[in-house]
Enzyme design. Structure first.
Site: not given
Ligand code: 13P
Length: 259
Positions: A9-11, A101, A103, A176, A182, A221, A242-243
Site C-alpha cells: 500500500n503505497w498510500k 483502511h 486512514e 491492521e 507507520g 510496520s 505500507g512504508g
Molecule cells: P506501515 O507498514 O507503514 O505501518 O503501514 C501499514 C498500512 O497501513 C498498510 O495498509
C-alpha cells in the site's frame, strides 16, 4: 492451504516512473526470466493516477503481479467529485481494492456502514472482478480498554450483515492495528495471531468452510526483519505493507518471506 498474499500500500507516495520501474524490478527479483510464476500472490496498490501505468507495466513484462486501488466509490457513476468507480478500476485492469483502511476511516470519516457499502459494490462486479480487501483494526485506546475483539467483531459484522457470509469467497481481510501503522511498532506475532484467530472464529459462526478459506493479512510496520515470523503464524496469510513497500528491495525481501 491458503495461498499467501503480499500487498503493497503505497498510500500517497510515488510517481509514474516509480510505478513503472518498481514493477519491472520486482518482477525480475521475484519471477526471474522467463517468468516462472509465483507461489504466492503479489499486489501493488499505488495511488489512483498510477494504476494504469502499473497495470501496463505488469502486462509489458508478462508478470503475475496484480494491481489494486487503495479505495473505491460505492456508486456506479454520478456527481461524486474526486471519486473513482469500480468500472473505472476495471477499465484500468485493476483486480483488487482496499476497503475501509484505517486512514480512510479516521481521516475521511468512513463509517462501518460506508465501508460495508463499498465492499458490497466490489463483490457485486464480475468480468473482471475487483476483489475487496476489507481492512479492520483497533486503536491503542481501544486495545488498552480491552475492546480489541468487540471493535473487530463490530467492523466485521457490519460487512457480513450487508454482504452475506458467501461474499467472503470473493474477498480478503486485512487486520491492521491502528497503533502499529507507520509507528515502527509491530504487533508481536502472538498478538497478531490471536486477533487473526478471533476473526476466523467470528466468520466460522456463519460458515466454517469460508472461515477456513478466507485470507487474513497482517498490516502494521511489516518489515523484512519481522515478515517471516509473522507469516509463519497459523492464521496469518500474508501482509499489507505500507512504508517498507516503497523500496523495491525491501518489498521483495518481504515477499520472499512468504515462500
Ligand atoms: P506501515 O507498514 O507503514 O505501518 O503501514 C501499514 C498500512 O497501513 C498498510 O495498509
Amino acid at each position: 492451504m491458503r495461498r499467501k498474499l503480499i500487498a503493497a500500500n503505497w498510500k500517497m507516495h510515488g510517481s509514474s516512473a516509480m510505478a513503472q520501474n518498481f514493477v519491472s524490478e520486482l518482477s525480475l527479483m521475484l519471477e526471474k526470466s522467463p517468468v516462472k510464476g509465483l507461489a504466492y500472490d503479489v499486489l501493488l496498490c499505488p495511488a489512483m493516477p498510477y494504476l494504469g501505468v502499473a497495470s501496463s507495466a505488469v502486462e509489458k513484462c508478462g508478470s503475475a503481479i496484480k494491481v489494486g486501488a487503495q479505495t473505491v466509490n460505492e456508486f456506479e457513476q454520478g456527481a461524486y467529485t474526486g471519486e473513482t468507480s469500480l468500472g473505472m478500476l476495471q477499465d484500468l485492469g485493476v483486480q483488487y481494492s482496499l476497503v475501509g483502511h484505517s486512514e480512510r476511516r479516521e481521516i475521511y470519516g468512513e463509517t462501518n456502514e460506508l465501508v460495508a457499502a463499498k465492499f458490497v459494490a466490489c463483490v457485486g462486479v464480475t468480468d473482471p472482478a475487483v476483489r475487496p480487501i476489507l481492512c479492520m483494526g483497533e486503536t491503542i485506546e481501544q486495545r488498552k480498554a480491552g475492546q480489541t475483539e468487540s471493535v473487530i467483531a463490530e467492523q466485521l459484522a457490519s460487512v457480513i450483515n450487508a454482504a452475506g457470509i458467501e461474499a467472503f469467497a470473493k474477498a480478503d481481510i486485512a487486520y491492521e492495528p491502528v497503533w502499529a501503522i507507520g509507528t515502527g511498532e509491530t504487533a508481536t506475532p502472538a498478538q497478531a495471531q490471536s486477533v487473526h484467530q478471533f476473526i476466523r472464529a467470528e466468520l466460522s459462526k456463519k460458515s466454517e468452510s469460508l472461515a477456513d478459506s478466507v485470507r487474513i493479512l497482517y498490516g502494521g510496520s511489516v518489515k523484512p526483519v519481522n515478515a517471516a515470523e509473522l507469516f509463519s503464524q497459523q492464521d496469518i496469510d500474508g501482509g499489507l505493507v505500507g512504508g517498507a513497500s516503497l523500496d523495491v528491495e525491501s518489498f521483495a525481501a518481504i515477499c520472499k518471506a512468504a515462500e
